[in-house]
Design an enzyme around this catalytic site. Structure first.
Site, PDB file in Angstrom:
ATOM      1  N   ASP A  99       0.864  -1.170   0.000  1.00 49.28           N
ATOM      2  CA  ASP A  99       0.000   0.000   0.000  1.00 49.28           C
ATOM      3  C   ASP A  99       0.906   1.226   0.000  1.00 49.28           C
ATOM      4  OD1 ASP A  99      -2.472   1.513   0.401  1.00 49.28           O
ATOM      5  OD2 ASP A  99      -3.229  -0.328   1.308  1.00 49.28           O
ATOM      6  N   ASP A 200      -3.137   4.492  -2.248  1.00 46.83           N
ATOM      7  CA  ASP A 200      -4.202   4.981  -1.389  1.00 46.83           C
ATOM      8  C   ASP A 200      -4.664   6.387  -1.785  1.00 46.83           C
ATOM      9  OD1 ASP A 200      -5.547   4.392   1.304  1.00 46.83           O
ATOM     10  OD2 ASP A 200      -4.685   6.367   1.697  1.00 46.83           O
ATOM     11  N   GLU A 254      -6.510   3.755  -5.944  1.00 49.78           N
ATOM     12  CA  GLU A 254      -7.822   3.931  -5.321  1.00 49.78           C
ATOM     13  C   GLU A 254      -8.411   5.255  -5.807  1.00 49.78           C
ATOM     14  OE1 GLU A 254      -9.931   3.818  -0.938  1.00 49.78           O
ATOM     15  OE2 GLU A 254      -8.024   4.854  -1.159  1.00 49.78           O
TER      16      GLU A 254
HETATM   17  C1  GLC Z   1      -8.136   4.787   1.988  1.00 49.42           C
HETATM   18  C2  GLC Z   1      -7.948   3.533   2.803  1.00 49.42           C
HETATM   19  C3  GLC Z   1      -8.594   3.727   4.131  1.00 49.42           C
HETATM   20  C4  GLC Z   1      -7.911   4.875   4.824  1.00 49.42           C
HETATM   21  C5  GLC Z   1      -7.953   6.146   3.973  1.00 49.42           C
HETATM   22  C6  GLC Z   1      -6.994   7.169   4.482  1.00 49.42           C
HETATM   23  O1  GLC Z   1      -9.465   5.008   1.671  1.00 49.42           O
HETATM   24  O2  GLC Z   1      -8.413   2.416   2.118  1.00 49.42           O
HETATM   25  O3  GLC Z   1      -8.553   2.565   4.913  1.00 49.42           O
HETATM   26  O4  GLC Z   1      -8.525   5.119   6.049  1.00 49.42           O
HETATM   27  O5  GLC Z   1      -7.587   5.891   2.648  1.00 49.42           O
HETATM   28  O6  GLC Z   1      -5.675   6.758   4.287  1.00 49.42           O
END
Ligand code: GLC
Ligand code: CA
Length: 551
Positions: A99, A200, A254
């Site tokens: 990640d 992320d 993401e």
């Molecule tokens: C993303 C992650 C989540 C986290 C957020 C802030 O959405 O998947 O778990 O809290 O980012 O880093």
């Protein structure tokens, strides 16, 4: 340099480290536990692992608040345990992706500590702003987790931006020095042998110049000014050019609120892509709006539209990332499926997405049909976002309603320890785990399902094996049928060798099913189903079938 798009043939398994498996008996999941379970993961047919953050972190957001990007947390076993897992995975022909959380760092990160003291070169590593003359916040943006997006810092006497928790300070990606730091981090892990990154909330890294007040969004103010901001493409291109293009690796971004059209700006293989895949949220929004906390009745037509929009929207140009669960959403059996028909619906949900075109991900526990967790007391929740929601939204409602809202909306529903067997603590740990174990672990666990040929677990193995054997799943085109049905999701995949028809019932009742024109079921082979007995023209609750025609 990458010579082939190997990620297109993989099935990934997502590990959320705290709750996967405790290997050293301190109650916290770790890499020793992962090492023990590598063969298990491989036995599912998964040949890739995505690790949610393993780095040192104060743990305000369970590791998504990173205080050191170039190390592995001691509680997970440190670098030594990580290297062992990495080698162990590679020895089994499995890829490992990390990640990458660079929209923000923990406020415990050295960069932040120096930045608040204005120690060079860190002064402009974060998004600092003075208070407005009238004492107001620098702008009206909201954070996604905790109130407004600004926090006053006593040391520096300025506000810093945090789009998530207060302890997650947003990096100033417009500063070239910060981008160089990111590249250093990327090279560090890629040189060690990791195979790529899940990035992320990467679509938030470029904020609109001048950070203007948002008068458009009714809630989540600022969203349109930090999501897909002005320099996003440029920065991703820079990371791709300077780092990723030089390694045999993959990238997965993401991307909340992204559409296929916007995704193609980044992942179009026919036009200088800067990323390989994107994580869309549309398929998570069939029973909620934007966040899981705004709960609505499940709407299959909304879900089907999302699947088809993405299958059709990327066809011939981009590659889908397929998933139904991850660490940010409650369990699917409890949402789009049914706890009453837990096994049947877990199997149907597996089929619903595994035969689509793209690279599927399986989230830990999904493969045994783990369901939501229903604590009796709101204070049992751990998640920073959940607790803020509880204390600040809908506070005038009855205690029952407020608790119910958390049951539907909280990420903690999917963060309970993996249920390995029916011994104490579900076999997750010999000690009291860091978090509650779901009460149903005696009925739902890996050990029992290993013994049962018809279990959800063994069904997952079948599904994954089939998806790898069938060329039409990898290459074929996609056509949706029965579009107007609010109970059935029916789609076909077809290439020059074969075609399949996938039938999924999202209904607790019996449902009539007639094959679409051109699909002669008498000539087909029923290669997968989740009920015994002959397949008839009536589908049982949550029944699923896959028919095959060889050409
Ligand atoms: C993303 C992650 C989540 C986290 C957020 C802030 O959405 O998947 O778990 O809290 O980012 O880093
Ligand atoms: Ca441990």
């Amino acid at each position: 340099m990458r010579t082939e798009q190997w990620y297109k043939d993989k099935v990934f398994y997502q590990i959320w480290p705290r709750s996967f498996k405790d290997g050293n008996g301190d109650g916290m999941g770790d890499l020793y536990g992962v090492y023990e379970k590598l063969d298990y993961i491989k036995s599912l047919g998964c040949d890739g692992i995505w690790f949610s953050p393993l780095y040192p972190s104060p743990g305000v957001d369970c590791g998504y608040d990173i205080s050191d990007y170039m190390d592995i947390a001691e509680e997970f076993g440190g670098m030594e345990a990580f290297k062992k897992v990495l080698d162990g995975a590679h020895a089994r022909d499995m890829k490992v992706i990390m990640d990458l959380v660079v929209n923000h760092t923990s406020t415990e990160h050295e960069w932040f500590k120096k930045s608040r003291e204005r120690i060079e070169p860190y002064t402009d590593y974060y998004i600092w702003r003075p208070a407005k003359p009238n004492g107001k916040l620098p702008n009206n943006w909201d954070s996604l987790f905790e109130g407004k997006a600004w926090q006053w810092d006593e040391v520096r006497q300025e506000y810093y931006m945090h789009l998530f928790a207060i302890e997650q300070a947003d990096l100033n990606m417009d500063n070239p020095l910060v981008r160089e730091e990111v590249k250093k981090v990327l090279r560090f892990w890629l040189d060690m042998g990791v195979d790529g990154f899940r990035e992320d909330v990467i679509t938030f890294i470029s904020k609109k110049e001048g950070l203007p007040d948002d008068y458009i969004m009714p809630a989540s103010k600022g969203f349109n000014y930090f999501n897909h901001g002005p320099h996003l493409h440029e920065y991703l291109e820079e990371f791709h050019r300077d780092v990723f293009s030089k390694y045999d690796c993959m990238t997965l971004a993401e991307a909340p609120m992204v559409t296929p059209k916007v995704a193609l700006k980044y992942i179009d293989e026919t036009n200088a892509p800067v990323l390989d895949m994107m994580i869309q949220f549309a398929t998570q929004e069939a029973d909620c709006m934007f966040t899981d906390f705004v709960h609505m009745p499940f709407n299959l037509r909304k879900l089907k539209k999302a699947y088809s929009d993405w299958q059709n929207g990327l066809e011939g140009k981009g590659w889908n990332m397929l998933y139904i669960e991850n660490h940010d959403h409650p369990r699917m059996v409890s949402r789009y499926g049914s706890e009453k028909f837990r096994e049947a619906s877990a199997k149907m949900l597996a089929v619903s997405y595994m035969f689509l075109k793209g690279t599927p991900f399986v989230y830990q526990g999904q493969e045994i049909g783990m369901s939501n967790w229903y604590p009796s007391d709101p204070e049992m929740y751990e998640d920073v976002q959940t607790l803020w929601q509880y204390h600040n939204v809908g506070t005038k409602k009855s205690p029952e309603k407020r608790l119910e809202r958390l049951w539907h909306g909280s990420r903690d529903s999917a963060r309970t320890p993996v249920q390995w067997d029916s011994t104490e603590n579900a076999g997750f740990s010999t000690m009291t785990p860091w978090f509650y174990v779901n009460d149903n672990y005696k009925e739902v666990n890996v050990a029992m399902q290993e013994q049962d040929a018809d279990s959800v677990l063994n069904f997952y193995r079948k599904v994954i094996k089939l998806r790898k054997e069938l060329s039409c799943v990898r290459h074929g085109n996609y056509t949706e049928y029965n579009k107007s049905s609010s109970k059935l999701y029916v789609y076909a995949r077809e290439d020059e060798k074969q075609k399949i028809l996938v039938v999924c019932s999202y209904s607790e009742a019996m449902e009539e099913f007639k094959a679409p024109a051109g699909f002669d079921l008498r000539k087909a082979e029923l290669i997968l189903n989740n009920y015994d007995g002959a397949a008839t023209s009536v589908l049982k609750p949550y029944e699923t079938r896959v028919y095959l025609w060889q050409k």
